[in-house]
Design an enzyme around this catalytic site. Structure first.
Site, PDB file in Angstrom:
ATOM      1  N   ALA A  31       0.829  -1.205   0.000  1.00 41.17           N
ATOM      2  CA  ALA A  31       0.000   0.000   0.000  1.00 41.17           C
ATOM      3  C   ALA A  31       0.863   1.254   0.000  1.00 41.17           C
ATOM      4  O   ALA A  31       1.898   1.312   0.669  1.00 41.17           O
ATOM      5  CB  ALA A  31      -0.901   0.009   1.229  1.00 41.17           C
ATOM      6  N   THR A  32       0.410   2.262  -0.727  1.00 35.00           N
ATOM      7  CA  THR A  32       1.112   3.544  -0.741  1.00 35.00           C
ATOM      8  C   THR A  32       1.256   4.128   0.668  1.00 35.00           C
ATOM      9  O   THR A  32       2.336   4.615   1.009  1.00 35.00           O
ATOM     10  CB  THR A  32       0.429   4.529  -1.707  1.00 35.00           C
ATOM     11  OG1 THR A  32       0.434   3.953  -3.020  1.00 35.00           O
ATOM     12  CG2 THR A  32       1.144   5.867  -1.739  1.00 35.00           C
ATOM     13  N   LEU A  38       7.088   4.068   5.778  1.00 39.42           N
ATOM     14  CA  LEU A  38       8.444   3.538   5.782  1.00 39.42           C
ATOM     15  C   LEU A  38       9.459   4.643   5.467  1.00 39.42           C
ATOM     16  O   LEU A  38      10.501   4.754   6.125  1.00 39.42           O
ATOM     17  CB  LEU A  38       8.548   2.399   4.770  1.00 39.42           C
ATOM     18  CG  LEU A  38       9.762   1.487   4.866  1.00 39.42           C
ATOM     19  CD1 LEU A  38       9.817   0.787   6.217  1.00 39.42           C
ATOM     20  CD2 LEU A  38       9.725   0.468   3.731  1.00 39.42           C
ATOM     21  N   MET A  39       9.145   5.480   4.492  1.00 38.08           N
ATOM     22  CA  MET A  39      10.025   6.603   4.146  1.00 38.08           C
ATOM     23  C   MET A  39      10.125   7.581   5.315  1.00 38.08           C
ATOM     24  O   MET A  39      11.211   8.062   5.646  1.00 38.08           O
ATOM     25  CB  MET A  39       9.501   7.333   2.906  1.00 38.08           C
ATOM     26  CG  MET A  39       9.598   6.540   1.637  1.00 38.08           C
ATOM     27  SD  MET A  39       8.732   7.411   0.316  1.00 38.08           S
ATOM     28  CE  MET A  39       9.591   6.777  -1.110  1.00 38.08           C
ATOM     29  N   GLU A  40       8.987   7.868   5.940  1.00 36.02           N
ATOM     30  CA  GLU A  40       8.980   8.797   7.063  1.00 36.02           C
ATOM     31  C   GLU A  40       9.758   8.218   8.241  1.00 36.02           C
ATOM     32  O   GLU A  40      10.469   8.935   8.946  1.00 36.02           O
ATOM     33  CB  GLU A  40       7.551   9.140   7.467  1.00 36.02           C
ATOM     34  CG  GLU A  40       7.491  10.276   8.449  1.00 36.02           C
ATOM     35  CD  GLU A  40       6.116  10.872   8.626  1.00 36.02           C
ATOM     36  OE1 GLU A  40       6.051  11.975   9.189  1.00 36.02           O
ATOM     37  OE2 GLU A  40       5.113  10.247   8.216  1.00 36.02           O
ATOM     38  N   GLY A  60       6.834  15.270  11.187  1.00 34.72           N
ATOM     39  CA  GLY A  60       6.663  15.425   9.755  1.00 34.72           C
ATOM     40  C   GLY A  60       5.683  16.544   9.448  1.00 34.72           C
ATOM     41  O   GLY A  60       4.641  16.659  10.103  1.00 34.72           O
ATOM     42  N   HIS A  67       4.568   6.887  -6.273  1.00 33.71           N
ATOM     43  CA  HIS A  67       4.669   5.437  -6.096  1.00 33.71           C
ATOM     44  C   HIS A  67       4.477   4.821  -7.470  1.00 33.71           C
ATOM     45  O   HIS A  67       3.359   4.783  -7.989  1.00 33.71           O
ATOM     46  CB  HIS A  67       3.597   4.979  -5.104  1.00 33.71           C
ATOM     47  CG  HIS A  67       3.716   3.562  -4.664  1.00 33.71           C
ATOM     48  ND1 HIS A  67       2.838   3.010  -3.765  1.00 33.71           N
ATOM     49  CD2 HIS A  67       4.589   2.579  -4.973  1.00 33.71           C
ATOM     50  CE1 HIS A  67       3.162   1.747  -3.548  1.00 33.71           C
ATOM     51  NE2 HIS A  67       4.226   1.459  -4.279  1.00 33.71           N
ATOM     52  N   THR A  68       5.549   4.323  -8.060  1.00 29.93           N
ATOM     53  CA  THR A  68       5.545   3.987  -9.488  1.00 29.93           C
ATOM     54  C   THR A  68       5.572   2.506  -9.830  1.00 29.93           C
ATOM     55  O   THR A  68       5.437   2.160 -11.007  1.00 29.93           O
ATOM     56  CB  THR A  68       6.755   4.649 -10.175  1.00 29.93           C
ATOM     57  OG1 THR A  68       7.955   4.227  -9.512  1.00 29.93           O
ATOM     58  CG2 THR A  68       6.644   6.166 -10.124  1.00 29.93           C
ATOM     59  N   ARG A 111      10.686  17.682   7.777  1.00 33.45           N
ATOM     60  CA  ARG A 111      10.433  17.502   9.204  1.00 33.45           C
ATOM     61  C   ARG A 111      10.888  18.763   9.917  1.00 33.45           C
ATOM     62  O   ARG A 111      11.790  19.458   9.449  1.00 33.45           O
ATOM     63  CB  ARG A 111      11.167  16.277   9.755  1.00 33.45           C
ATOM     64  CG  ARG A 111      10.760  14.989   9.038  1.00 33.45           C
ATOM     65  CD  ARG A 111      11.374  13.763   9.677  1.00 33.45           C
ATOM     66  NE  ARG A 111      10.806  13.501  10.988  1.00 33.45           N
ATOM     67  CZ  ARG A 111       9.611  12.953  11.209  1.00 33.45           C
ATOM     68  NH1 ARG A 111       8.841  12.619  10.195  1.00 33.45           N
ATOM     69  NH2 ARG A 111       9.184  12.744  12.448  1.00 33.45           N
TER      70      ARG A 111
END
Length: 129
Positions: A31-32, A38-40, A60, A67-68, A111
């Protein structure tokens, strides 16, 4: 870039990470919102290392990703945050995520450093009359 300016987090895609489980789609793919989280997570961990102050943390304030590529159940995904600049309290990151076939998402994240206790008290008292 030096090691302190980059941080990565890896997960194995589980049922709870799927779009169908998170309500962000109907397919059994990563899921996006999970990619964003995960990136955050990578950026927050990196910012904490840079801050090196127990009284401060970061929150944040902006994230923008593309998301490709889909990732199936059971695959490993690594999200990486690269600290691009610090401007006062603002931390600006480039973020990207990859599976074993290559890049699946890329974007930017901002952030802001805050005093942990003060920020938490502000949130806790938000609806006090």
């Amino acid at each position: 870039m030096s090691e302190i300016n980059t941080y990565s987090v890896t997960i194995k895609v589980e049922e709870e990470n799927l779009a169908v489980s998170m309500g962000s789609g109907s397919l059994c793919v990563l899921a996006t919102p999970c990619v964003v989280a995960l990136m955050e997570n990578a950026a927050a961990a990196l910012a904490d290392k840079v801050l090196d102050n127990d009284e401060l943390t970061t929150v944040g304030t902006m994230i923008s990703i593309e998301h490709t590529s889909p990732t199936p159940l059971g695959a490993e995904v690594t999200a990486t945050a690269v600290l691009k600049s610090v401007d006062g309290r603002m931390f600006n990151f480039e973020v990207f995520a990859e599976d074993k076939k290559g890049e699946i998402a890329r974007g930017t994240h901002t952030r802001v450093s805050v005093k942990s206790e003060k920020f938490q008290m502000k949130a806790d008292r938000k609806f006090d009359e």
